[in-house]
Write a protein that holds these residues in place. Structure first.
Motif, PDB file in Angstrom:
ATOM      1  N   PHE A  45       0.822  -1.213   0.000  1.00  9.82           N
ATOM      2  CA  PHE A  45       0.000   0.000   0.000  1.00  9.82           C
ATOM      3  C   PHE A  45       0.857   1.265   0.000  1.00  9.82           C
ATOM      4  O   PHE A  45       0.590   2.215  -0.727  1.00  9.82           O
ATOM      5  CB  PHE A  45      -0.920  -0.004   1.218  1.00  9.82           C
ATOM      6  N   ARG A  79      -9.862  -5.896   0.651  1.00  8.87           N
ATOM      7  CA  ARG A  79      -8.699  -5.110   0.293  1.00  8.87           C
ATOM      8  C   ARG A  79      -9.160  -3.752  -0.242  1.00  8.87           C
ATOM      9  O   ARG A  79      -9.812  -3.670  -1.285  1.00  8.87           O
ATOM     10  CB  ARG A  79      -7.870  -5.839  -0.771  1.00  8.87           C
ATOM     11  N   TYR A  81      -7.118  -1.482  -1.162  1.00 11.00           N
ATOM     12  CA  TYR A  81      -5.993  -0.957  -1.913  1.00 11.00           C
ATOM     13  C   TYR A  81      -5.700  -1.915  -3.046  1.00 11.00           C
ATOM     14  O   TYR A  81      -6.287  -2.981  -3.161  1.00 11.00           O
ATOM     15  CB  TYR A  81      -4.750  -0.818  -1.018  1.00 11.00           C
TER      16      TYR A  81
END
Length: 293
Positions: A45, A79, A81
């Motif tokens: 990330f 998720r 990202y």
């Protein structure tokens, strides 16, 4: 008097920090960030360099005590990202072209296309990252979920091409935007900040009509997020109303249709609601006339 001096000192300190671009962080926040850096997704990330720098700055911080927490159940982790975020952000910042590998909706076959990445968007309605980009061949303006993107390569552009594509994308996106004006009922003026926070995912412009004492909020949003805006308006309930106008007619009709369906579940007709409202307003008007007499 002491409280007044404390407030003045805190205001001056905050102003100087804002001018210097500094942010005050508590010890608990630093400890929480240090814990988050240990997550396997942190490097994907933030990027390896950013993660290493933060880890170096937080090396002396004590660990966050979690002994008092007991995890009993949790939902499936999503998720928020994509591993492609840092790479795409760098390409967009450099105003370069790209070659994108992506799959169609529903998990179709893998496709490769060249184009120009314009912007990364995070949609609150779907909780997904999107890439807005201009495709060199075929349909020009594309909006692709990053979960459907599988790889990207940077491609150089001729001089001046990025400026031309920026202008073309701005024209295309303007066609897909809608604008609506909301009126905040005066009795809820105290809740303006709360209402603006609820609508913070949309571009806003607030105006105040001093003569009528009414706040008007102009919202601009993509056409495909109209359903998400309707959810927000239903949540705000009677605090706001969609103002009259040609651009607001479709939104007003959808709000009216959803209200009719909701009342029908309880056997209430819209006409009966209108009659009851008229009776209440008539009674208030008579009471006001008697008071003046």
């Amino acid at each position: 008097m002491e409280l007044l001096f404390d407030k003045a000192h805190n205001h001056e300190l905050s102003r100087r920090m804002a001018e210097a671009g500094a942010v005050a962080v508590t010890g608990r926040e630093r400890a929480w960030l240090k814990l988050m850096l240990e997550h396997p997704a942190a490097e994907g990330f933030l990027g390896a360099a950013a993660r290493a720098k933060l880890a170096e700055l937080l090396a002396e911080e004590p660990p966050l005590p979690l002994g008092h927490l007991d995890e009993k159940a949790r939902s499936r982790e999503r998720r928020l990202y994509s591993p492609l975020l840092p790479e795409l952000a760098a390409i967009i910042a450099g105003r370069s072209g790209m070659r994108l590998a992506y799959s169609a909706k529903g998990g179709g076959e893998l496709r490769h296309a060249e184009g120009y990445p314009y912007r990364l968007d995070y949609a609150m309605s779907t909780k997904q990252w999107y890439l807005l980009w201009h495709r060199s061949q075929g349909r020009p303006l594309m909006r692709t979920r990053l979960t459907h993107a599988h790889g990207v390569e940077e491609r150089p552009l001729p001089p001046g091409e990025a400026d031309r594509l920026d202008a073309a994308i701005a024209r295309l996106t303007a066609r897909s935007q809608e604008e609506v004006e909301l009126e905040l009922l005066p009795r809820y003026n105290r809740e303006l900040s709360r209402i603006l926070y609820a609508l913070s995912c949309f571009r806003q412009e607030v105006r105040f009509d001093a003569a009528e004492g009414v706040y008007r909020i102009a919202l601009r949003y993509p056409r495909d997020e109209r359903g998400f805006l309707l959810q927000k308006l239903r949540f705000l309930g009677k605090r706001v109303r969609v103002a009259d106008g040609a651009a607001s007619a479709a939104l007003q009709e959808q709000m009216r249709a959803s209200a009719v369906k909701a009342l029908a579940r309880y056997g209430i007709r819209l006409e009966a609601v209108a009659e009851a409202k008229a009776e209440v307003e008539a009674g208030e008007a008579e009471a006001g006339a008697d008071a003046e007499a």
